[in-house]
Each structure stands twice: as structure tokens, then as C-alpha cells.
Design an enzyme around this catalytic site. Structure first.
Site, PDB file in Angstrom:
ATOM      1  N   GLU B  29       0.940  -1.321  -0.045  1.00 22.73           N
ATOM      2  CA  GLU B  29       0.000  -0.068  -0.035  1.00 22.73           C
ATOM      3  C   GLU B  29       0.819   1.193  -0.009  1.00 22.73           C
ATOM      4  O   GLU B  29       1.725   1.339   0.845  1.00 22.73           O
ATOM      5  CB  GLU B  29      -0.867  -0.016   1.158  1.00 22.73           C
ATOM      6  CG  GLU B  29      -1.923  -1.062   1.155  1.00 22.73           C
ATOM      7  CD  GLU B  29      -2.348  -1.578   2.598  1.00 22.73           C
ATOM      8  OE1 GLU B  29      -2.229  -0.849   3.399  1.00 22.73           O
ATOM      9  OE2 GLU B  29      -2.911  -2.769   2.823  1.00 22.73           O
ATOM     10  N   GLU B  60      -4.578  -6.721   2.676  1.00 25.75           N
ATOM     11  CA  GLU B  60      -3.400  -7.333   2.967  1.00 25.75           C
ATOM     12  C   GLU B  60      -3.596  -8.872   2.594  1.00 25.75           C
ATOM     13  O   GLU B  60      -2.313  -9.321   2.369  1.00 25.75           O
ATOM     14  CB  GLU B  60      -3.039  -7.299   4.476  1.00 25.75           C
ATOM     15  CG  GLU B  60      -2.882  -5.744   5.088  1.00 25.75           C
ATOM     16  CD  GLU B  60      -4.027  -4.631   4.988  1.00 25.75           C
ATOM     17  OE1 GLU B  60      -5.224  -5.368   4.862  1.00 25.75           O
ATOM     18  OE2 GLU B  60      -3.835  -3.381   4.941  1.00 25.75           O
ATOM     19  N   GLN B  82       1.627  -1.966   5.603  1.00 32.22           N
ATOM     20  CA  GLN B  82       1.718  -0.666   6.126  1.00 32.22           C
ATOM     21  C   GLN B  82       2.344  -0.599   7.807  1.00 32.22           C
ATOM     22  O   GLN B  82       3.095   0.174   7.815  1.00 32.22           O
ATOM     23  CB  GLN B  82       0.701   0.024   5.711  1.00 32.22           C
ATOM     24  CG  GLN B  82       1.076   1.713   5.669  1.00 32.22           C
ATOM     25  CD  GLN B  82       0.087   2.416   4.741  1.00 32.22           C
ATOM     26  OE1 GLN B  82      -1.023   2.664   5.311  1.00 32.22           O
ATOM     27  NE2 GLN B  82       0.291   2.697   3.731  1.00 32.22           N
ATOM     28  N   PHE B  83       1.691  -1.285   8.518  1.00 29.48           N
ATOM     29  CA  PHE B  83       1.929  -1.364   9.942  1.00 29.48           C
ATOM     30  C   PHE B  83       1.575  -2.973  10.198  1.00 29.48           C
ATOM     31  O   PHE B  83       0.805  -3.605   9.551  1.00 29.48           O
ATOM     32  CB  PHE B  83       1.091  -0.646  10.616  1.00 29.48           C
ATOM     33  CG  PHE B  83       1.390   0.871  10.913  1.00 29.48           C
ATOM     34  CD1 PHE B  83       2.083   1.499  11.663  1.00 29.48           C
ATOM     35  CD2 PHE B  83       1.010   1.613   9.782  1.00 29.48           C
ATOM     36  CE1 PHE B  83       2.503   3.073  11.539  1.00 29.48           C
ATOM     37  CE2 PHE B  83       1.005   3.094   9.513  1.00 29.48           C
ATOM     38  CZ  PHE B  83       1.930   3.732  10.564  1.00 29.48           C
ATOM     39  N   ALA B  84       2.422  -3.444  11.066  1.00 29.98           N
ATOM     40  CA  ALA B  84       2.264  -4.966  11.703  1.00 29.98           C
ATOM     41  C   ALA B  84       0.732  -4.970  12.235  1.00 29.98           C
ATOM     42  O   ALA B  84       0.191  -6.133  11.981  1.00 29.98           O
ATOM     43  CB  ALA B  84       3.324  -5.179  12.656  1.00 29.98           C
ATOM     44  N   ASP B  85       0.027  -3.832  12.656  1.00 28.61           N
ATOM     45  CA  ASP B  85      -1.047  -4.032  13.074  1.00 28.61           C
ATOM     46  C   ASP B  85      -2.109  -4.332  11.928  1.00 28.61           C
ATOM     47  O   ASP B  85      -3.510  -4.752  12.383  1.00 28.61           O
ATOM     48  CB  ASP B  85      -1.411  -2.608  13.934  1.00 28.61           C
ATOM     49  CG  ASP B  85      -0.410  -2.123  14.695  1.00 28.61           C
ATOM     50  OD1 ASP B  85      -0.653  -1.633  15.779  1.00 28.61           O
ATOM     51  OD2 ASP B  85       0.787  -1.837  14.208  1.00 28.61           O
ATOM     52  N   TYR B  86      -1.785  -4.319  10.744  1.00 29.30           N
ATOM     53  CA  TYR B  86      -2.697  -4.526   9.699  1.00 29.30           C
ATOM     54  C   TYR B  86      -2.492  -5.886   8.879  1.00 29.30           C
ATOM     55  O   TYR B  86      -2.816  -6.131   7.749  1.00 29.30           O
ATOM     56  CB  TYR B  86      -2.583  -3.346   8.765  1.00 29.30           C
ATOM     57  CG  TYR B  86      -2.826  -2.039   9.261  1.00 29.30           C
ATOM     58  CD1 TYR B  86      -3.761  -1.768  10.285  1.00 29.30           C
ATOM     59  CD2 TYR B  86      -2.142  -1.038   8.965  1.00 29.30           C
ATOM     60  CE1 TYR B  86      -3.941  -0.815  11.100  1.00 29.30           C
ATOM     61  CE2 TYR B  86      -2.478   0.442   9.593  1.00 29.30           C
ATOM     62  CZ  TYR B  86      -3.453   0.295  10.492  1.00 29.30           C
ATOM     63  OH  TYR B  86      -3.742   1.578  11.179  1.00 29.30           O
ATOM     64  N   PRO B  89      -5.374  -9.434   8.378  1.00 34.31           N
ATOM     65  CA  PRO B  89      -6.080  -9.995   7.295  1.00 34.31           C
ATOM     66  C   PRO B  89      -5.434 -10.929   6.514  1.00 34.31           C
ATOM     67  O   PRO B  89      -5.744 -11.859   5.685  1.00 34.31           O
ATOM     68  CB  PRO B  89      -6.776  -8.875   6.528  1.00 34.31           C
ATOM     69  CG  PRO B  89      -6.619  -7.500   7.381  1.00 34.31           C
ATOM     70  CD  PRO B  89      -5.586  -7.908   8.427  1.00 34.31           C
ATOM     71  N   HIS B 129      -1.277   1.188  15.701  1.00 32.27           N
ATOM     72  CA  HIS B 129      -0.114   1.680  15.002  1.00 32.27           C
ATOM     73  C   HIS B 129       1.222   1.133  16.084  1.00 32.27           C
ATOM     74  O   HIS B 129       2.220   1.995  15.915  1.00 32.27           O
ATOM     75  CB  HIS B 129       0.050   2.984  14.670  1.00 32.27           C
ATOM     76  CG  HIS B 129      -1.132   3.534  13.785  1.00 32.27           C
ATOM     77  ND1 HIS B 129      -2.243   3.975  14.158  1.00 32.27           N
ATOM     78  CD2 HIS B 129      -1.119   3.434  12.293  1.00 32.27           C
ATOM     79  CE1 HIS B 129      -3.239   4.194  13.025  1.00 32.27           C
ATOM     80  NE2 HIS B 129      -2.367   4.030  11.920  1.00 32.27           N
TER      81      HIS B 129
END
Ligand code: TPP
Ligand code: MG
Lengths: 410, 337
Positions: B29, B60, B82-86, B89, B129
Site C-alpha cells: 500500500e 493485506e 503498512q503497519f504490523a497491526d494490519y 487479514p 499503530h
């Protein structure tokens, strides 16, 4: 051809990049008033073309025209204008507060104010929105106190969310505003579930799902469409197409489908596109979709065509990926200016009254800000306690957390 | 030697890899034209074209799933979440698919992908984040998990990860992108340009996966750390005056158990530090291994300092973050035990 058998990789690209001249000539925009207004029990198969047009009410001269016009009184329109102006002023002040280091992060609505402000007015008490971070107009237009929003943004001692959430990730069941997650699209399917529950319970409430153009690419968006379609859930499926997803233009998420609204067609869901910068059009379409949901006619997908005139967030600088003047070239104009001109045309508003209203609103927002700041800002003054960090994770705190809280000495 | 930030070092690793091997493709992304929200891929699209560096739709699962397909074809995708938090999925694709492709096809198909993602807190990023999900990867058989702590290692490890024949999760501690961070959030940060580990050689080199490094030699106690916590541990050692030996694990799986055992057998004491939540965190695995391999050399219980078992809060960021004070306390207690 020599290379007739050679495959090529295709990556969509926006018309212009920084340095280029903004060009929206490929964006076809139907004339205001030209799109018919079908009955709410219309056979979805007969209105497939609506997914490719744009419903508009306000024409270039600021007149409300066509079958979607005439739903709102002058008082309601004046109130709508005030909501949008309030949201814009609120954003400007909070954006500045972020720059001043009073909070960590902010996201504004610049150019998109009509979408959430007008939509709110199409719902009834008890209905539930599952918003993204760019629908604070739902709160403003429902009379949610600005001071409380600011307390949340400042993560201060009066923050109803105890400092746990990133700024602007509000939550208010009372105001039909579901707690915002930072993870995109997850809540789209939850809105459908909420609507299914309302139907299971023979209730009369409906849900509204919210998502941005970019986030429609997530699998959860498609899950939501399947469930909404299968169970005819009483839900309005909103897609806010503001042309950009951070640095990524809408073509990357849209691909070859023509429009985001057209995504609904394969699911047999009536799918409409609307001028998102036209307060009257947004409200009229929202009302139509909400009525369909409430009358057991099932989901409606609505694409709001608008433009993100500001940066994605306080961490973003759009000049790196799109021309600076692109927002001026956006053909659907500014929602506040358009409603203002309409009201002036109706003879119920004037430039002077507008300027006066601007000043009043600024005073109100500043007063709210003062009050919020008396409860602290992110790095100064009153703050939520460290204890709050451990609370509220479970209904009852399990022993291991109790132990950790003790270790933390709070 | 040129000095680079961690962002520049990571970018350089991809640049070098793309230059050397045209099978390497980079996407995610905002990764293409813009070069990523942290700018780690800046300039790669201009240099290598849109077929080798491009923007992905926000999906993701799609990013990792398509990377697996490309790897099966014979490319070597290095993708960014984009962030490990994402990454959640994509978890299905990573755990059920990428991790097992070689095993279930008996080598008929393999999955040489790298999945990069910024991890950890310290930037007031709130719950979504700031997460450190490394244990969710190390628990999965078939994945390798890497966490660099400085520009030099980041470049060498990323090149090694790209060249690795199996799927590698590459966690980039975002609080280290611009300089080392010792947990003293109220003090100015030294930029990498002023730090010796900011020295990053030009061209190709690797830091092998599975090799830890001793960041600070000592004899009193062993600290096992990775990523940001390496610097927090160093600060705690300086501030308590305890002669700690600090091991930067660099790769969590495969793990350099030999380095751990050698150190703990020497010191007889062990403190494990990570930012991720405590319960079932990677520290639990480390603690079990130390107990299994060094029990008769231990003079004190193995201690863990970690993030509290709550979501990462926004306002209480520094109460949550296991900073030098908390780590220092654990060092003292372990010495006194
Ligand atoms: C699952 C997930 N992936 C990525 C992100 C990072 N992210 C935050 S906002 C955003 C862009 C969203 O764009 P769009 O859906 O168009 O909404 P807009 O910001 O334009 O309102 C991205 C990629 C995220 N928050 N969650
Ligand atoms: Mg968008």
C-alpha cells in the site's frame, strides 16, 4: 506483431502527478436534476444504470432541481450549513492544536463535510452508524458535544475513552456512533451484522456502514456485500469516494469496474452514485436508502463522489503525489460554498450573515477548546490515570492483570 | 563508510537486491509512486519501473496471497504491510499457505517471499499503530522471523531474507527508523548519522539469519533483547551499573540458541525483554529454552520484562512501554535474587 504473445503487466495510473496540470475532463458528471428518482421498491435490475451516473440536486446556478429536490425546509438547510461550517472550523482548530503539539494526530474532512452532516439527518434515533475516521459530521449534526470530542482528541482527564484510543476514534452508542477501529473495513461487515440483529429481533432500527474508496479493496467489504445481499439486511452501505487513499488514487482499488457503486450490482444490491459535495443530494439519497432498509427492502449501496481536499492526516503531505491545485480543479466544487449560494438564492442567507455565522462558530469552537484544554492536553495538564490502562479490558479483571497493575504500582 | 538511517538502509537493501536479481519485485500500500508512508521504497518505482515496484489495493490478504502466487511462479516478492497491526487479514495466507507450501508439496512449490512490516510503539500510534506481533509468527512452523535493531543489520538481514528460499517475516521497529531509542522519550534522539551502527556499506552484503550478536559484553547477567529493547536494555545497564551482557537476537526464528546458552552459562542470570505483551510472548519461549538448557547454571529465576497484557494505549504510552526504569528494576532484582 512480433510481441503478440507477450504478456504485459498493467498498473493503473492517475491522470496527473505533481508538476502536471490537473485534469478531470474524464470525470463524467450528469446534469443536476437529470437522474430519475425511482420508487423505493423498484426492481434493482431496472436501475443498474444508476451505479454509473451521479445524482445531483444543486445546479451550477445554485438552484435545487429535479426529482430528488424539495425534501428539506429552509430551516433544515440553514442548520445543515451550520453543521458543515462547524465541522470545518472544528477541523481547522484541531489540526492547529495538533501542530502545536497538544495532541499526536488528527484527520480532517475538508471538502467532504456534506457527506456525514447530511447523512445523519436521514437517520432516526436508535439507528447505528459504523463510521470511519472521516465521518465526524455524524456527531456534529447529532448535537454531540464538541467539548467531549476535543477531550477525546486531547486524551485528557475528561476523555470518555480514558486515553486508550487514538485521537478522533470516537465512540457514542447514545448518538448512534459505533466505536471506530483503526483497522480499515473491519466494521463494514459488523454494520451488516447489527442490521441482521435488528431484523432477527423484529426491531425497526437500521444500520449504516461506512468505508472509503481505498478500503473497498479489503475482503471485509466483500463479506459485507455477500451477507447484506443474502439476508436482505436493513443497512445502508456507504462508500465515500474522495478520490484518494493516502497517496493511492482511487483507480487502484476500483480497477476496471467503472465505479465503486457498480460493485453492488453483482450482488443484486440497488447501487446509486451521488454528488457528495451536494448537501441536498446526499440527504435525499440517504433518505431513499434508509427508507428502503426500514421498509424491509434490504440494503442499498451508495457511492458519494467527493474529493479529499486536505492531507490524508496530520502525518501526510499530499504535494508529494498529486498536483497542489488538483482540489481547485475538482468539478463538484465545495459543499459549503454550494449550499451557501443556494441559500442566498433562496433569499434566506447573505454574505454578511455567512461571515457573521463564521465568526460565531469560531467563537463557539474556541470556547469549547478552552473548556477542553482546562481538562488537559496530551502532554500537559490533567490526564487519564495509569490505572485506566488496565481497566475495561474484561468485564471483570482477571488475576494476571491485577498482578500486573500491582507491579506497575498503580 | 556512508551513514544511513534505518529507512535508507532498508531501501538500499531492496535496491541492491532488485539490481542484482530481476525476479525481486516490491509492492504494498502506497509503496509505488509515493515510496511508502515511511518512505522505505522511495525511488524504487522510478528506477525499476512499475512492473517491479507498484501500489497495491488496500487488501493485506491480497498482498500476501498474490506474493505467494508470484513466488510459486518463480519471482521473489518483497512486500510491505503498512503497519504490523494490519497484517491480521493476511494471517491466513501467511500461516496456512506461505508457511506450508514447501512442506505440503514436498518441495514441488516453494515460497521465497519477504513480508516487511513496521512494528512496535513509541510514536503515540495508539492500539493500531504500535503492536509487536512477533510471537504470532514464531509460533507458526514454516516461517522465519527477523527483527533488526540498527541500519547495518537491517540492510544485511533484509538482503539475506530476500535471498532466503523460505518465507521471512521482517519486522522493522519503527521507533528506530531515524535513530536508536533507549526509552527516555523526554530526551533528544541521536540520529543514526551520529551512531556507529548507522554505518552501512554500499553494495551487497548479508547478515546471516539465525545469528545473534553481543551488543554489550558483561559478566553479571545476560539480557536477551531485540529491536528497540536492545537500547532500552543498554540504558538500564548503564543506569544501574550492572555488568550486563546484552544479546541482540536479530533473528527470532531460527534462533541462535548457542549464543544464548554460552552467555547464560557464563553469567548464571537471565533477563528477557520485549515490548510485546507478556502472556504467551516470545519471552515465554526464551525463558523455557534457558531453563531447559542452563538450569544447572542458573543462580536466579529467569525474569521477563514486557508490555502489559492490555492493548497499546494512546495517552499512557510511556506507562505501557517497558522503559529503562522497569528493565533496570528487573536487572537489580535478578542480581539480588
Ligand atoms: C487494515 C488496514 N490497512 C491499512 C491501513 C492504513 N491506512 C489507514 S487510512 C488508509 C487509506 C484509506 O483510504 P480510503 O479508504 O480511501 O479512506 P480515506 O482516508 O480517503 O477517507 C490506509 C491505507 C489501516 N488503517 N488498516
Ligand atoms: Mg479515500
Amino acid at each position: 506483431m512480433a510481441d503478440a504473445g507477450m504478456l504485459r503487466f498493467h498498473v493503473p495510473e492517475p491522470e496527473v502527478r505533481p508538476g502536471g496540470t490537473p485534469d478531470f475532463s474524464n470525470v463524467t458528471i450528469a446534469a443536476a436534476g437529470s437522474v430519475p428518482r425511482p420508487d423505493i421498491d423498484v426492481d434493482p435490475r431496472t436501475i443498474r444504470d444508476m451505479a454509473f451516473s451521479i445524482i445531483r440536486v444543486l445546479n451550477r446556478d445554485g438552484k435545487a432541481v429535479g426529482p430528488w429536490a424539495g425534501l428539506l425546509s429552509n430551516e433544515e438547510l440553514l442548520e445543515g450549513l451550520r453543521h458543515m461550517m462547524t465541522l470545518r472550523t472544528f477541523d481547522a482548530r484541531m489540526q492547529m492544536a495538533q501542530r502545536q503539539g497538544k495532541t499526536s494526530f488528527y484527520m480532517q474532512h475538508l471538502g467532504e463535510e456534506a457527506v456525514s452532516c447530511a447523512f445523519r439527518k436521514a437517520l432516526a434515533p436508535g439507528d447505528m452508524n459504523f463510521p470511519t475516521y472521516r465521518q465526524a459530521g455524524l456527531l456534529i449534526a447529532d448535537g454531540y458535544p464538541m467539548v467531549t470530542m476535543m477531550n477525546q482528541i486531547y486524551s485528557n482527564e475528561a476523555d470518555p475513552l480514558k486515553g486508550r484510543q487514538l485521537p478522533i476514534m470516537y465512540s457514542s452508542k447514545e448518538h448512534g456512533f459505533f466505536s471506530i477501529s483503526g483497522n480499515l473495513a473491519t466494521q463494514y461487515i459488523q454494520a451488516v451484522g447489527w442490521a441482521m440483529a435488528s431484523a432477527i429481533s423484529n426491531d425497526s432500527k437500521i444500520a449504516a456502514a461506512w468505508i472509503g474508496d481505498g478500503s473497498t479493496a479489503e475482503s471485509d467489504f466483500h463479506s459485507a456485500l455477500v451477507f447484506a445481499s443474502t439476508y436482505k439486511a436493513p443497512v445502508v452501505l456507504n462508500v465515500v469516494n474522495n478520490q484518494w487513499a493516502i497517496s493511492t488514487f482511487q483507480g487502484i482499488a476500483r480497477g476496471g469496474s467503472g465505479t465503486f457503486a457498480a460493485r453492488g450490482l453483482g450482488f443484486g444490491i440497488p447501487s446509486l452514485r451521488v454528488d457528495g459535495n451536494d448537501y441536498l443530494a446526499v440527504h435525499a439519497v440517504a433518505k431513499w436508502a434508509a427508507e428502503r432498509a426500514r421498509k424491509n427492502l434490504g440494503p442499498t449501496l451508495v457511492e458519494y463522489v467527493t474529493y479529499r481536499a486536505g492531507a490524508h492526516s496530520s502525518s501526510d503531505d499530499p504535494s508529494a503525489y498529486r498536483p497542489k491545485t488538483e482540489s481547485d480543479a475538482w468539478p463538484l466544487g465545495d459543499p459549503i460554498v454550494r449550499l451557501k449560494n443556494h441559500l442566498i438564492g433562496l433569499g434566506v442567507w447573505s454574505d454578511e450573515r455567512h461571515a457573521q455565522a463564521e465568526a460565531e462558530i469560531l467563537d463557539t469552537v474556541i470556547a469549547a477548546q478552552k473548556e477542553a484544554e482546562s481538562h488537559g492536553t496530551l502532554h500537559a495538564g490533567g490526564k487519564p490515570s495509569t490505572r485506566d490502562m488496565f481497566e475495561g479490558l474484561y468485564a471483570e479483571m482477571p488475576p494476571h492483570l491485577r498482578r500486573q497493575r500491582q507491579q506497575a504500582g498503580v | 563508510m556512508p551513514r544511513r538511517t534505518m529507512i535508507e538502509a532498508i531501501r538500499d537493501a531492496m535496491d541492491v537486491s532488485m539490481e542484482r536479481d530481476e525476479r525481486v519485485v516490491v509492492f504494498g500500500e502506497d509503496v509505488g509512486f509515493f515510496g511508502g508512508v515511511f518512505r522505505c521504497t522511495q525511488g524504487l518505482q522510478a528506477k525499476y519501473g512499475k512492473s517491479r515496484c507498484f501500489d497495491a489495493p488496500i487488501n493485506e490478504s491480497g498482498i500476501v496471497g498474490s506474493a505467494i502466487g508470484m513466488a510459486a511462479y518463480g519471482l521473489k516478492p518483497c512486500v510491505e504491510i503498512q503497519f504490523a497491526d494490519y497484517m491480521y487479514p493476511a494471517y491466513d495466507q501467511l500461516t496456512q499457505e506461505a508457511a506450508r507450501l514447501r512442506y505440503r508439496s514436498n518441495g514441488d512449490f516453494t515460497c521465497p517471499i519477504v513480508v516487511r512490516m513496521p512494528t512496535g510503539g513509541g510514536i503515540f500510534g495508539g492500539q493500531t499503530h504500535s503492536q509487536s506481533p512477533e510471537a504470532l509468527f514464531t509460533h507458526v512452523s514454516g516461517l522465519k522471523t527477523v527483527v533488526p535493531s540498527n541500519p547495518h543489520d537491517a540492510k544485511g538481514l533484509l538482503i539475506a531474507a530476500i535471498e532466503d528460499p523460505d518465507p521471512v517475516i521482517f519486522l522493522e521497529p519503527k521507533r528506530l527508523y531515524n535513530g536508536p531509542f533507549d526509552g527516555h522519550h523526554d530526551r533528544p534522539v541521536t540520529p543514526w548519522s551520529k551512531h556507529e551502527l548507522g554505518e552501512v556499506a554500499d553494495g551487497h552484503y548479508t547478515v546471516p539469519l539465525g545469528k545473534a550478536v553481543i551488543r554489550r559484553a558483561g559478566s553479571a547477567l545476560t539480557v536477551l533483547a531485540y529491536g528497540t529493547m536492545v537500547y532500552v536494555a543498554q540504558a538500564a545497564a548503564e543506569e544501574t551499573g550492572i555488568d550486563a551482557e546484552i544479546i541482540d537476537l536479530r533473528t527470532l526464528l531460527p534462533l541462535d540458541l548457542d549464543a544464548i546458552v554460552a552467555s547464560v552459562k557464563k553469567t548464571g542470570r537471565c533477563v528477557i525483554v520485549h515490548e510485546a505483551t507478556l502472556t504467551s510472548g516470545f519471552g515465554a519461549e526464551l525463558s523455557a529454552l534457558v531453563q531447559e538448557t542452563c538450569f544447572y547454571h542458573l543462580e536466579a529465576p529467569v525474569a521477563r520484562v514486557a508490555g502489559w497484557d492490555t492493548p497499546y494505549p494512546h495517552a499512557q504510552e510511556w506507562d505501557y512501554f517497558p522503559g529503562p526504569a522497569r528493565v533496570g528494576r528487573a536487572l537489580i532484582e535478578t542480581m539480588e535474587a
